[in-house]
Design an enzyme around this catalytic site. Structure first.
Site, short mmCIF file in Angstrom:
data_model
loop_
_atom_site.label_atom_id
_atom_site.label_comp_id
_atom_site.label_asym_id
_atom_site.label_seq_id
_atom_site.Cartn_x
_atom_site.Cartn_y
_atom_site.Cartn_z
N THR A 163 0.84 -1.20 0.00
CA THR A 163 0.00 0.00 0.00
C THR A 163 0.87 1.25 0.00
O THR A 163 2.01 1.20 0.46
CB THR A 163 -0.85 -0.07 1.28
OG1 THR A 163 -1.74 -1.15 1.15
CG2 THR A 163 -1.61 1.20 1.57
N ARG A 185 -14.03 -7.72 -0.33
CA ARG A 185 -13.37 -7.37 0.93
C ARG A 185 -12.78 -5.96 0.84
O ARG A 185 -12.20 -5.57 -0.17
CB ARG A 185 -12.25 -8.38 1.18
CG ARG A 185 -11.41 -8.12 2.43
CD ARG A 185 -10.15 -7.37 2.09
NE ARG A 185 -9.27 -7.23 3.25
CZ ARG A 185 -8.20 -6.45 3.26
NH1 ARG A 185 -7.87 -5.76 2.19
NH2 ARG A 185 -7.43 -6.37 4.34
N VAL A 186 -12.94 -5.20 1.91
CA VAL A 186 -12.36 -3.86 2.00
C VAL A 186 -11.49 -3.81 3.25
O VAL A 186 -11.90 -4.29 4.31
CB VAL A 186 -13.47 -2.78 2.08
CG1 VAL A 186 -12.87 -1.40 2.31
CG2 VAL A 186 -14.31 -2.78 0.81
N GLY A 187 -10.29 -3.26 3.12
CA GLY A 187 -9.37 -3.19 4.26
C GLY A 187 -9.46 -1.86 4.99
O GLY A 187 -10.49 -1.16 4.94
N ASP A 188 -8.39 -1.52 5.66
CA ASP A 188 -8.37 -0.31 6.49
C ASP A 188 -8.09 0.97 5.70
O ASP A 188 -8.45 2.06 6.14
CB ASP A 188 -7.30 -0.44 7.58
CG ASP A 188 -5.91 -0.63 6.98
OD1 ASP A 188 -5.79 -1.45 6.04
OD2 ASP A 188 -4.97 0.03 7.42
N THR A 209 -0.26 0.96 6.94
CA THR A 209 -0.15 -0.16 6.00
C THR A 209 0.05 -1.44 6.78
O THR A 209 0.77 -1.45 7.78
CB THR A 209 1.00 0.02 5.00
OG1 THR A 209 1.16 -1.20 4.26
CG2 THR A 209 2.33 0.34 5.69
N GLY A 210 -0.58 -2.50 6.33
CA GLY A 210 -0.46 -3.77 7.04
C GLY A 210 -1.71 -4.59 6.88
O GLY A 210 -2.51 -4.33 5.97
N GLY A 248 -5.03 -5.26 7.11
CA GLY A 248 -6.13 -4.33 7.33
C GLY A 248 -7.15 -4.70 8.39
O GLY A 248 -7.63 -3.84 9.13
#
Ligand code: ASP
Length: 346
Positions: free
Chosen positions: A213, A241-244, A264-265, A267
């Site tokens: 990211t 799927r949606v991350g952070d 970043t990581g 999520g």
């Protein structure tokens, strides 16, 4: 006549208010810009000198693009957007071109941006044809009454805003395609060993450990903070799927009172730990320094919970923090003097 004079004065004073920020003289000796290009299993052993050089160059370009804006008295919002666009256009990072593939072999992009002066924010999730998702996130903030748009609606809004639309094949890179195949292989091995029907998708995600990211945070000459993050998410993701990254408070947060953060990581862990906002809240409520707050969240809370990754942050005084609990994190910063500094490993 009196009415005319009144209207004239009213117009004059509202102009004054409107342009107060633009005519205030910026103190460019305070400017700071920090960028990241993702955290993960990045070690000297799995890096070549060529790869290292290529990453360093793009990170430097991203820093330079934002710095040029800040140095001329531009805003932190413009600077973070410009930096992110450079990394979105580079095939090296998991954002824009070069984004990771979903289980179905598609690219679904997420991005968000926040203005620390106004606390306004914009975000998009699951877009498939917008060349620069970060610019779309900013348009959502500035030209809609919403904070987050997703999928087809977000794409329609992008068209209305006359943003550059590309064929989804634009985002394809061979390296990411291979990564997907490997992740799918891993998934199969996982299934064979565990007899699990693939329901444990946290394992599927961590198998690949390929993050990438991009993010940027800045302090401009007016003392205003901004933060922005853009990503393709995680390899082999499914079910939209949606991350952070597009979630304000998790992957991105900015507040002039405290700091600007981009994460970043993995999520899922960053969402549950409300990472970016937690750092800001610790500073605000406990009165602790940025470094202490960032370490508390990234090196303690996240580690205890098993969340791999890192953050970049800058506070209202221009202090920087870049903690990460993974093996490496592409990161760099530039200050008023204009010499970019780029780091990759621990
Ligand atoms: N945080 C991103 C996500 O979970 C992934 C990354 O940082 O590479 O979508």
């Amino acid at each position: 006549m009196r009415k005319l004079v009144f209207l004239f004065l009213l117009g004059y004073f509202s102009m004054e208010v409107l342009t107060a920020q633009s005519i205030a003289k910026p103190d460019v000796s305070k400017i700071v810009l920090v960028v990241h290009g993702g955290a993960g299993t990045i070690t000297r052993q799995n890096m070549t000198p060529e790869k290292e050089k290529a990453y360093t160059e793009v990170l430097q370009q991203a820093l330079q693009a934002g710095y040029t804006i800040l140095k001329k008295g531009g805003t932190s919002m413009d600077a973070v957007e410009a930096s992110i666009r450079i990394m979105e256009d580079s095939p090296l990072f998991n954002a824009g071109k070069g984004a990771v593939f979903t289980h179905e072999g598609k690219n679904e992009l997420d991005a968000s941006i926040m203005d620390g002066r106004t606390l306004k924010a914009g975000a998009v999730a699951g877009v498939k044809s917008v060349r620069n998702p970060i610019t779309l996130a900013r348009k959502v903030m500035e030209n809609s009454e919403h904070v987050m748009l997703t999928g087809e609606g977000a794409e329609q809004f992008a068209k209305e805003q006359k943003l550059e639309i590309v064929d989804p094949s634009y985002f394809y890179t061979e390296a990411r395609w291979k990564q997907l195949q490997q992740a799918k292989e891993g998934e199969k091995i996982q299934l064979d060993h565990s007899g699990d029907k693939g329901s444990n998708n946290e394992k599927i995600f961590t198998e690949g450990k390929k993050f990438g990211t991009v993010g940027a945070v800045a302090l401009d000459g007016y003392g205003n903070l901004a933060a922005a993050t853009s990503t393709g998410g995680m390899t082999n993701k499914r079910w939209n799927r949606v991350g952070d990254a597009p979630i304000i408070g998790a992957g991105t947060y900015a507040n002039n009172k405290t700091c600007a953060v981009s994460a970043t990581g993995h999520g899922e862990f960053f969402i549950r730990s409300v990472v970016a906002y937690d750092i800001s809240a610790l500073m605000e409520y406990k009165g602790i320094s940025l470094q202490k707050a960032a370490d508390e969240v990234v090196m303690k809370k996240l580690v205890e919970r098993g969340g791999e990754g890192g953050i970049i942050a800058v506070d209202a005084k221009g202090n920087i923090a870049m903690p990460f609990n993974s093996e490496g994190m592409y990161r760099g910063f530039i200050k008023a003097a204009g010499t970019p500094s780029v780091l990759i490993y621990k």
